[in-house]
Structures are given as structure tokens and as C-alpha cells.
Design a protein around this motif. Structure first.
Motif, short mmCIF file in Angstrom:
data_model
loop_
_atom_site.label_atom_id
_atom_site.label_comp_id
_atom_site.label_asym_id
_atom_site.label_seq_id
_atom_site.Cartn_x
_atom_site.Cartn_y
_atom_site.Cartn_z
N SER A 145 40.44 20.47 42.93
CA SER A 145 39.30 20.99 43.70
C SER A 145 39.00 20.03 44.83
N MET A 146 38.40 20.57 45.92
CA MET A 146 37.97 19.66 46.98
C MET A 146 36.91 18.69 46.44
N ALA A 147 36.24 19.10 45.35
CA ALA A 147 35.21 18.23 44.74
C ALA A 147 35.82 16.92 44.23
N SER A 148 37.14 16.91 44.05
CA SER A 148 37.80 15.70 43.56
C SER A 148 37.73 14.57 44.58
N TYR A 149 37.54 14.93 45.86
CA TYR A 149 37.51 13.92 46.91
C TYR A 149 36.11 13.36 47.12
N VAL A 150 35.11 14.04 46.57
CA VAL A 150 33.72 13.58 46.66
C VAL A 150 33.13 13.75 45.26
N PRO A 151 33.63 12.97 44.29
CA PRO A 151 33.33 13.28 42.89
C PRO A 151 31.92 12.88 42.46
N GLY A 152 30.94 13.69 42.87
CA GLY A 152 29.54 13.40 42.55
C GLY A 152 29.06 14.09 41.30
N THR A 153 29.96 14.76 40.58
CA THR A 153 29.58 15.49 39.36
C THR A 153 30.65 15.22 38.31
N ALA A 154 30.36 15.60 37.05
CA ALA A 154 31.38 15.46 36.01
C ALA A 154 32.61 16.27 36.41
N TYR A 155 32.35 17.46 36.97
CA TYR A 155 33.45 18.31 37.44
C TYR A 155 34.34 17.55 38.43
N GLY A 156 33.70 16.97 39.44
CA GLY A 156 34.45 16.23 40.47
C GLY A 156 35.24 15.07 39.86
N VAL A 157 34.63 14.38 38.89
CA VAL A 157 35.32 13.24 38.27
C VAL A 157 36.55 13.73 37.50
N THR A 158 36.39 14.85 36.75
CA THR A 158 37.56 15.34 35.98
C THR A 158 38.67 15.83 36.92
#
Ligand SMILES: NC(=O)c1ccc[n+]([C@@H]2O[C@H](COP(=O)([O-])OP(=O)(O)OC[C@H]3O[C@@H](n4cnc5c(N)ncnc54)[C@H](O)[C@@H]3O)[C@@H](O)[C@H]2O)c1
Length: 253
Positions: A145-158
């Protein structure tokens, strides 16, 4: 025109709906025989029935990817049935609700479930399916996920950990000529996004894109088709963003 996945077997996790269903349809249209799995039995049955009614070849298996024993049993069964497996798409994921909102209060128990499904299951599946993937000089695609590059949530961290896992898997499985890549989608219009994300949040995130476009599961499926095809034979160990330039502005919940 020759179909890129004729006589190839493609296994897709999280195939009950959303992106997984879009992958299933796209690969089937390119000639693939599908092996579909999900924990959502009803959704999986519906996807399978729809694809079969369109004349595509597919089998389906209900598996909870948070349970190592289930993953093991599943991979043993698949290797027996398919001595060659061309593509594994690790699409299943926990993306919505608490995994994407609360960080400070998440218990260890939940962290372990989120990590199990989003980060560790892709590895366990590749481990278990390794013999069949190696026999086909196969491809693994992890859906990050693009969230992986700004991991501000558990989702982003995983998902950030999934990018790291992709790197590790590409190294570990490269000696078997198995290519391992990841796709990091931006915000794509799936049912889950519509149900779980408020219209205001969706609009705000989409407004961060450099391109004023609606992302659809097909945009990701097209990239998956390329990465899984022989045209990408020299590409491994890559995580490719497909987000209309969204990541640069920073994803936040
Ligand atoms: N839609 C987006 O905007 C977007 C953006 C970036 C990344 N992604 C990623 O794409 C993938 C698909 O997302 P989607 O929007 O289609 O969501 P979705 O919720 O429709 O799909 C996820 C699927 O995973 C399955 N799943 C969840 N836990 C499972 C488990 N324990 N065992 C087996 N299956 C399980 C669900 O049942 C579901 O069918 C996810 O990995 C998500 O993180 C989606």
C-alpha cells in the motif's frame, strides 16, 4: 492474439471481492486457470460462481491466513494438485477499521493478527508453495500500500514490513528463479473503501494525487499482469507504487 497466461495457474488470496476479484477476472481473461482463496466463504463462492458462469476455470478454498496450520494444510494440498504454480498473488489483507485508525491503544494480540495476515502469511504461503513455484519459475506478487511509505497506522507498519518482506523473499527465493515483487496501490475504488472510508476522507486522500483520476482495481490488475508476465522476467525485488503521485504528499488517517 496470444493470451499471456494460457496454460498457467494463478493463485490469488483475498479473492472474495475488491481487488482480489479484479485480479481473478483479469488473469482469467488472459487465459489463466485460477486457484482462489479467502476467509469469507460467501464472497468467495460468489466470485467463483461468477467466473465459472463466464466460462473461466477456477477452484476455491476457504483458508484463514491468520492461522498457520490452515496455511500449511492449504499449501500441501495445492502442491499436490498443482506440481507447477506460475503465480501467487498475496492480495488478502486487513486494511480497514482499527488497523488503519487507532495506533496507541492496539493490543499485542491484535498486532499479531494484523502482522500475521498482512506481513507473515505472504511468506508462509511462498514457503509452502515453493516447490510448485520453483517448478514453474514462478512469480510472487505482494499487495502492499502507499501507506507503507508513510506508516502512521498499524496498517501502514504491517505494509512497510511487507515491503521489507518482499526484499527478503526475493533474495531467498531467487536461487529457485522465483521472482518476488510488490505493488503499492494508492486509493482505489473497491467496495471495502466505499464502506469503510468516509466520503470526506476519500476525497481528501484523492485530492493529494498529482493526477485528478479515480483509481480503480483494474489499474492495479494491469500492473499485476505485467509484473507476473514474461515481459517482466528481469524484474525482481521491486515495490512499485501505483498511486497517481499520491504518496509524495503523505498519506494520513
Ligand atoms: N482498495 C484500496 O484502496 C487499497 C489501497 C492499498 C492497498 N490495498 C490492499 O489491497 C488488498 C485488497 O484490498 P481491497 O480494497 O480489495 O479490500 P478487501 O477487504 O475487499 O479485500 C481483502 C480480502 O482479504 C480477505 N482477508 C482478510 N483477512 C483474511 C484472513 N485472515 N484470511 C484470508 N483472507 C482474509 C478479506 O476477506 C477480503 O476478501 C489489501 O491487501 C489491501 O491492504 C487496497
Amino acid at each position: 492474439m496470444t493470451k499471456r497466461f494460457s496454460n498457467r495457474i494463478v493463485l490469488i488470496t483475498g479473492a472474495a471481492g475488491g481487488m482480489g476479484k479484479a485480479f481473478a477476472k483479469s488473469f482469467a481473461e488472459e487465459g489463466a486457470a485460477l486457484v482462489l482463496t479467502d476467509v469469507d466463504e460467501a464472497g468467495l463462492e460468489q466470485t467463483t460462481a461468477e467466473l465459472k458462469s463466464q466460462g473461466f476455470t477456477c477452484s476455491s478454498y476457504v483458508v484463514d491466513l491468520a492461522v498457520a496450520r490452515e496455511v500449511k494444510d492449504f499449501t500441501v494440498q495445492i502442491c499436490k494438485r498443482y506440481p507447477e504454480l506460475d503465480v501467487l498473488i498475496n492480495n488478502a489483507g486487513l486494511a480497514y477499521g482499527e488497523v488503519a485508525t487507532g495506533l496507541v491503544d492496539i493490543s499485542q494480540e491484535k498486532w499479531l493478527i494484523y502482522l500475521s495476515v498482512n506481513t507473515v502469511a505472504p511468506l508462509l504461503l511462498a514457503q509452502g508453495l515453493r516447490t510448485s513455484l520453483a517448478a514453474a519459475k514462478g512469480v510472487v506478487l505482494n499487495i502492499s500500500s502507499m501507506a507503507s511509505y508513510v506508516p502512521g497506522t498499524a496498517y501502514g507498519v504491517t505494509k512497510a514490513a511487507l515491503n521489507a518482506m518482499t526484499f527478503a523473499m526475493a533474495g531467498a527465493f531467487g536461487s529457485d528463479n522465483i521472482r518476488v515483487n510488490a505493488i503499492a496501490p494508492g486509493v482505489m475504488e473497491t467496495e471495502a473503501v466505499k464502506m469503510q472510508m468516509s466520503a470526506a476522507t476519500h476525497m481528501r486522500i484523492q485530492a493529494q494525487q498529482m493526477l485528478n483520476l479515480n483509481g480503480t482495481p483494474d489499474d492495479i490488475a494491469k500492473l499485476a499482469l505485467f509484473l507476473a508476465s514474461d515481459d517482466a522476467r528481469f524484474i525482481t525485488n521491486e515495490t512499485i507504487l501505483c498511486d497517481a503521485g499520491n504518496r509524495i504528499r503523505g498519506w494520513r488517517p
